[in-house]
Write an enzyme that holds these catalytic residues in place. Structure first.
Site, mmCIF file in Angstrom:
data_model
loop_
_atom_site.group_PDB
_atom_site.id
_atom_site.type_symbol
_atom_site.label_atom_id
_atom_site.label_comp_id
_atom_site.label_asym_id
_atom_site.label_seq_id
_atom_site.Cartn_x
_atom_site.Cartn_y
_atom_site.Cartn_z
ATOM 1 N N ARG A 32 -6.278 14.426 28.613
ATOM 2 C CA ARG A 32 -6.156 13.231 27.785
ATOM 3 C C ARG A 32 -4.983 12.337 28.166
ATOM 4 O O ARG A 32 -5.134 11.120 28.304
ATOM 5 C CB ARG A 32 -5.976 13.613 26.305
ATOM 6 C CG ARG A 32 -7.224 13.929 25.586
ATOM 7 C CD ARG A 32 -6.966 15.016 24.570
ATOM 8 N NE ARG A 32 -6.827 16.253 25.285
ATOM 9 C CZ ARG A 32 -7.861 17.036 25.580
ATOM 10 N NH1 ARG A 32 -9.039 16.735 25.145
ATOM 11 N NH2 ARG A 32 -7.690 18.135 26.283
ATOM 12 N N THR A 33 -3.808 12.937 28.286
ATOM 13 C CA THR A 33 -2.620 12.109 28.518
ATOM 14 C C THR A 33 -2.740 11.426 29.881
ATOM 15 O O THR A 33 -2.484 10.220 30.006
ATOM 16 C CB THR A 33 -1.353 12.979 28.442
ATOM 17 O OG1 THR A 33 -1.432 13.772 27.262
ATOM 18 C CG2 THR A 33 -0.108 12.130 28.387
ATOM 19 N N LYS B 299 7.252 21.881 50.304
ATOM 20 C CA LYS B 299 8.130 22.135 51.464
ATOM 21 C C LYS B 299 9.577 22.323 51.034
ATOM 22 O O LYS B 299 10.473 22.382 51.862
ATOM 23 C CB LYS B 299 8.028 20.951 52.449
ATOM 24 C CG LYS B 299 6.655 20.818 53.073
ATOM 25 C CD LYS B 299 6.588 19.643 54.036
ATOM 26 C CE LYS B 299 5.858 18.474 53.438
ATOM 27 N NZ LYS B 299 5.823 17.289 54.264
ATOM 28 N N ARG C 164 4.818 14.263 33.459
ATOM 29 C CA ARG C 164 4.682 15.461 32.617
ATOM 30 C C ARG C 164 5.226 16.637 33.412
ATOM 31 O O ARG C 164 4.844 16.832 34.570
ATOM 32 C CB ARG C 164 3.222 15.713 32.250
ATOM 33 C CG ARG C 164 3.035 17.098 31.646
ATOM 34 C CD ARG C 164 1.652 17.308 31.102
ATOM 35 N NE ARG C 164 1.451 16.539 29.884
ATOM 36 C CZ ARG C 164 0.449 16.751 29.034
ATOM 37 N NH1 ARG C 164 -0.443 17.700 29.274
ATOM 38 N NH2 ARG C 164 0.318 16.028 27.954
ATOM 39 N N HIS D 226 6.823 15.331 23.204
ATOM 40 C CA HIS D 226 5.641 14.631 23.723
ATOM 41 C C HIS D 226 5.610 13.301 22.958
ATOM 42 O O HIS D 226 4.768 13.081 22.090
ATOM 43 C CB HIS D 226 4.390 15.475 23.454
ATOM 44 C CG HIS D 226 3.180 15.062 24.235
ATOM 45 N ND1 HIS D 226 3.067 13.862 24.896
ATOM 46 C CD2 HIS D 226 1.998 15.706 24.455
ATOM 47 C CE1 HIS D 226 1.884 13.787 25.479
ATOM 48 N NE2 HIS D 226 1.219 14.897 25.226
HETATM 49 N N1 CP Z 1 -2.801 16.114 23.794
HETATM 50 C C1 CP Z 1 -2.573 16.286 25.113
HETATM 51 O O1 CP Z 1 -1.430 16.155 25.570
HETATM 52 O O2 CP Z 1 -3.664 16.595 25.852
HETATM 53 P P1 CP Z 1 -3.681 16.863 27.407
HETATM 54 O O3 CP Z 1 -2.845 18.107 27.647
HETATM 55 O O4 CP Z 1 -5.124 17.041 27.776
HETATM 56 O O5 CP Z 1 -3.037 15.698 28.082
#
Ligand code: CP
Length: 360
Positions: free
Chosen positions: A88-89, A117, A138, A171
């Site tokens: 999703r993100t 590497k 992320r 998040h």
């Molecule tokens: N809610 C969320 O962060 O979903 P993903 O891990 O699929 O990005």
């Protein structure tokens, strides 16, 4: 008021409380430059983002509007650096970039980038900054996005960073879409005030809970109820913030007793990817922390069910067709609020407001 992050050493910056870091992350007009944690978003900025997201989704309904939006940031490029799994993100940020005409690049598998590497994360991110104007990242490590923001702001290619999930810690853009979903859900029902938000599941290791719990403190009289088996109960750091802000909260393991009092039930999955001893989550009895048709029967008609997703079995699929199940719409809201965030980061919001006023 914004401050220059290049005026402080990493050690000085790192030691600051989150709220004191905020001025270093914002632009002079109050828009976010780096988006690193929920604490940098106050009530006014949340309102601005939600308004902009509403305008963008209305504009995007027509071909002419879509073309207008796609012309907004064609001179910018974004790097999606996801060293942790995501559907999703990643996809909603990629879609948000496409909506604004921002070309993207990506690294999702560090085994096929030069990290394999032995290149450091710092050098990797500096490399991305040579080619892109925004890094959306992320990572499994807490604080890495923050460190990278400081590193880039002290380089000759200072570009913004958006934290798309950092370890078990934060998040922030998930919390933005969660707030946006709550605002829309209660828009014609008295607004986001005087509500009870119930969090259920793995509250200890769920970064979405930490970020959303904080953002909710911007709204008046929102009680937070944390429902979890004891080993997965919400961390003391979250409760300390609520106590300091005089926000009412409760911890319980009685899910069914709490549901009838909730305006929003925010389900989360067990985050067993963080288990230190293989299989420790499986030893916890989570059977009483699932939402099925019986729990649906206890939920008031005015209330909604949310989930950051992905889910496993904590919400039965039988619940999906109930109008109170908000999680699919919540996910789509993520694309619009992330588009608004990128538009603000790149300074496009005035043009979008003007177009909306002239055409709607
Ligand atoms: N809610 C969320 O962060 O979903 P993903 O891990 O699929 O990005």
């Amino acid at each position: 008021m914004s401050k220059k992050i290049s005026d402080v050493t990493w050690k000085q910056f790192q030691k600051l409380p989150l709220i004191e870091k905020t001025p270093y992350l914002m632009q002079s007009d109050g828009a976010p430059y780096h988006t690193l944690f929920a604490q940098q978003f106050g009530f006014g900025l949340l309102e601005q983002l939600a308004l902009l997201a509403n305008e963008i989704r209305a504009i995007a309904k027509t071909r002419a509007g879509t073309e207008f939006l796609r012309a907004q940031a064609t001179h910018k490029r974004a790097m999606l650096y996801f060293s942790q799994p995501s559907s999703r993100t990643f996809l909603s940020f990629m879609s948000a970039c496409q909506i604004l005409g921002v070309p993207t690049g990506e690294v999702r598998d560090t085994s096929i980038s030069s990290e394999f590497k032995g290149e450091s994360r710092e050098d990797s991110v500096r490399t991305f900054s040579s080619y892109f104007d925004l890094i959306i990242m992320r990572t499994p490590e807490k604080g890495l996005a923050e460190h990278m923001a400081w590193v880039l702001s002290n380089s000759d290619r200072p570009i913004p960073i958006i934290n798309a999930g950092s370890g078990q810690d934060q998040h922030p853009t998930q919390a933005l879409l969660d707030i946006y979903t709550l605002l829309r859900s209660f828009e014609h029902k008295g607004g986001l005030r005087d509500r009870t938000v119930l969090f259920c599941g793995d509250l200890l290791r769920g970064r979405t809970v930490r970020s959303l719990s904080y953002l909710l403190t911007n709204y008046p009289n929102i009680k937070q109820v944390f429902v979890a088996p004891e080993p997965l109960q919400v961390g003391e750091d979250v409760l300390a913030v609520l106590t300091a802000k005089n926000v009412a909260f409760e911890r319980t393991d009685d899910f069914r007793a709490a549901i009838p009092l909730a305006d929003a039930v925010y389900m989360t999955r067990i985050q067993d990817e963080w288990d230190t001893d293989k299989g420790e989550s499986a030893k916890i009895d989570t059977s009483r922390f699932k939402f099925g048709l019986e729990e649906l029967g206890l939920l008031p008609q005015r209330s909604i069910i949310m989930h950051p997703l992905p889910r496993r079995d904590e919400i039965a699929t039988d619940v999906d067709s109930d109008p109170r199940a908000m999680y699919w719409r919540q996910m789509r809201n993520g694309m619009w609020i992330r588009t608004a965030l990128i538009a603000m980061t790149f300074g496009c919001e005035k043009r979008i407001h003007d177009y909306y006023r002239q055409n709607y």
